[in-house]
Design an enzyme around this catalytic site. Structure first.
Site, PDB file in Angstrom:
ATOM      1  N   ILE A   1      -3.991  -4.749  -3.781  1.00 47.54           N
ATOM      2  CA  ILE A   1      -2.972  -5.791  -3.956  1.00 47.54           C
ATOM      3  C   ILE A   1      -3.189  -6.903  -2.914  1.00 47.54           C
ATOM      4  O   ILE A   1      -2.774  -8.044  -3.114  1.00 47.54           O
ATOM      5  CB  ILE A   1      -1.553  -5.166  -3.858  1.00 47.54           C
ATOM      6  CG1 ILE A   1      -0.518  -6.081  -4.482  1.00 47.54           C
ATOM      7  CG2 ILE A   1      -1.199  -4.782  -2.434  1.00 47.54           C
ATOM      8  CD1 ILE A   1       0.791  -5.387  -4.798  1.00 47.54           C
TER       9      ILE A   1
ATOM     10  N   TYR B   1       7.111   9.840   1.015  1.00 48.92           N
ATOM     11  CA  TYR B   1       5.667   9.596   0.909  1.00 48.92           C
ATOM     12  C   TYR B   1       4.932  10.905   0.591  1.00 48.92           C
ATOM     13  O   TYR B   1       4.150  10.972  -0.365  1.00 48.92           O
ATOM     14  CB  TYR B   1       5.176   8.965   2.221  1.00 48.92           C
ATOM     15  CG  TYR B   1       3.693   9.038   2.432  1.00 48.92           C
ATOM     16  CD1 TYR B   1       2.818   8.307   1.628  1.00 48.92           C
ATOM     17  CD2 TYR B   1       3.141   9.842   3.441  1.00 48.92           C
ATOM     18  CE1 TYR B   1       1.443   8.378   1.834  1.00 48.92           C
ATOM     19  CE2 TYR B   1       1.779   9.913   3.645  1.00 48.92           C
ATOM     20  CZ  TYR B   1       0.933   9.186   2.838  1.00 48.92           C
ATOM     21  OH  TYR B   1      -0.425   9.256   3.040  1.00 48.92           O
TER      22      TYR B   1
HETATM   23  C1  15L Z   1      -1.103   9.960   6.544  1.00 46.66           C
HETATM   24  O1  15L Z   1      -0.972  10.389   5.404  1.00 46.66           O
HETATM   25  C2  15L Z   1      -1.022   8.511   6.836  1.00 46.66           C
HETATM   26  O2  15L Z   1      -1.554   7.737   5.794  1.00 46.66           O
HETATM   27  C3  15L Z   1      -1.688   8.142   8.155  1.00 46.66           C
HETATM   28  O3  15L Z   1      -1.256   6.851   8.510  1.00 46.66           O
HETATM   29  C4  15L Z   1      -1.358   9.138   9.256  1.00 46.66           C
HETATM   30  O4  15L Z   1      -0.004   9.092   9.577  1.00 46.66           O
HETATM   31  C5  15L Z   1      -1.729  10.538   8.817  1.00 46.66           C
HETATM   32  O5  15L Z   1      -1.144  10.854   7.578  1.00 46.66           O
HETATM   33  C6  15L Z   1      -1.358  11.609   9.836  1.00 46.66           C
HETATM   34  O6  15L Z   1      -0.617  12.528   9.492  1.00 46.66           O
HETATM   35  O7  15L Z   1      -1.825  11.518  10.967  1.00 46.66           O
END
Ligand code: 15L
Length: 263
Positions: A34, A135
């Site tokens: 995007i 998330y």
């Molecule tokens: C993830 O899924 C994130 O995208 C990344 O930014 C980190 O936070 C990573 O996990 C993590 O758990 O270190």
């Protein structure tokens, strides 16, 4: 000859590692995001700006592709409404495109699908989901979408449960979760080139002796990590967050966001 590869999230931190690495491996790449692609394009790569919520655009981009490497969408904890469009509806567009093209999906899942498992347990990839936020929940949905599309339509998919993929580990948690960029790129390349995968789940972590993760389906693609966070141990072992919720669970700081459980 390998059919073109569609890479979503190409302008993100991991997409920008994957794009040149996959291009250097000789694959024909269609990049999309995007946001504009900030780097120079390899001769065998093209870039098209698109929104994952635009199903028609995704179908068009995927035309003729043999693999969709799906690294697009929201990549950190955000309010439900922000996660919904890119990570839920967008993922459906990716899988519908894969179904139409007979393409394999390589999905950037996350350790936040299982973030509420405590650090004292070692997990196999078939452990129960314990998402640590909206998330992580969307990534669990993504893995289950893969399960559905394999069982119902024979769409192959490899779900990479990525730990922490950064240039280097920066705290004690990452001594367990770190995935080097070089290991990530080799992993995704193997996911693309492997003969067959079915529905697979693979821990996306380097060879860290402090790992919390064990059995998975990496044998199907012939990948083993070459790097390790162990070399950073002396420097990072005492680097804790100071938050007891973060330190208790594998998902770390994501678990502590809006945490309101009393006992
Ligand atoms: C993830 O899924 C994130 O995208 C990344 O930014 C980190 O936070 C990573 O996990 C993590 O758990 O270190």
């Amino acid at each position: 000859m390998t059919r073109p590869v569609l890479l979503t999230g190409a302008s993100g931190a991991l997409g920008r590692q994957l794009a040149p690495a996959l291009a250097a491996a000789g694959l024909t790449l269609r990049l999309t995001d995007i946001a504009p692609f900030p780097d120079a394009l390899a001769a065998n790569a093209s870039f098209t700006r698109a929104d994952l919520e635009d199903g028609v655009a995704i179908l068009r981009l995927a035309e003729g592709c043999g693999t969709i490497v799906h690294f697009g969408g929201v990549s950190v904890e955000r309010p439900f409404e922000e996660v919904l469009g890119p990570n839920i509806r967008g993922l459906y567009h990716i899988y519908e495109a894969a179904r139409r093209e007979g393409a394999r999906v390589v999905f950037a899942s996350s350790n936040h699908t299982i973030g509420f498992h405590e650090r004292k347990v070692t997990l196999d990839a078939d452990c129960p989901f314990r998402p640590d936020g909206f998330y992580g929940l969307s990534k669990a949905y993504g893995e289950l979408m893969g399960r559905l599309y394999w069982d119902k339509h024979g769409v192959e998919n490899v779900n990479l449960r990525i730990g922490s993929s950064f240039p280097r580990p920066v705290d004690s948690r990452m001594l367990s979760t770190w995935l080097s960029y070089a290991d990530l790129c080799r992993l995704v390349l193997r996911c693309i080139l492997a003969e067959s995968t079915g529905h697979a789940v693979i821990w996306g972590a380097s060879d860290n002796s402090r790992t919390w993760w064990r059995r998975d389906h990496r044998g199907r693609i012939g990948w083993a990590p070459a790097d390790t966070a162990d070399v950073f141990a002396a420097e990072l072992e005492g680097k804790l967050s100071g938050n007891p919720v973060s330190e208790r669970y594998q998902g770390g700081a994501f678990c502590a966001i809006e945490y309101s459980r009393k006992e």
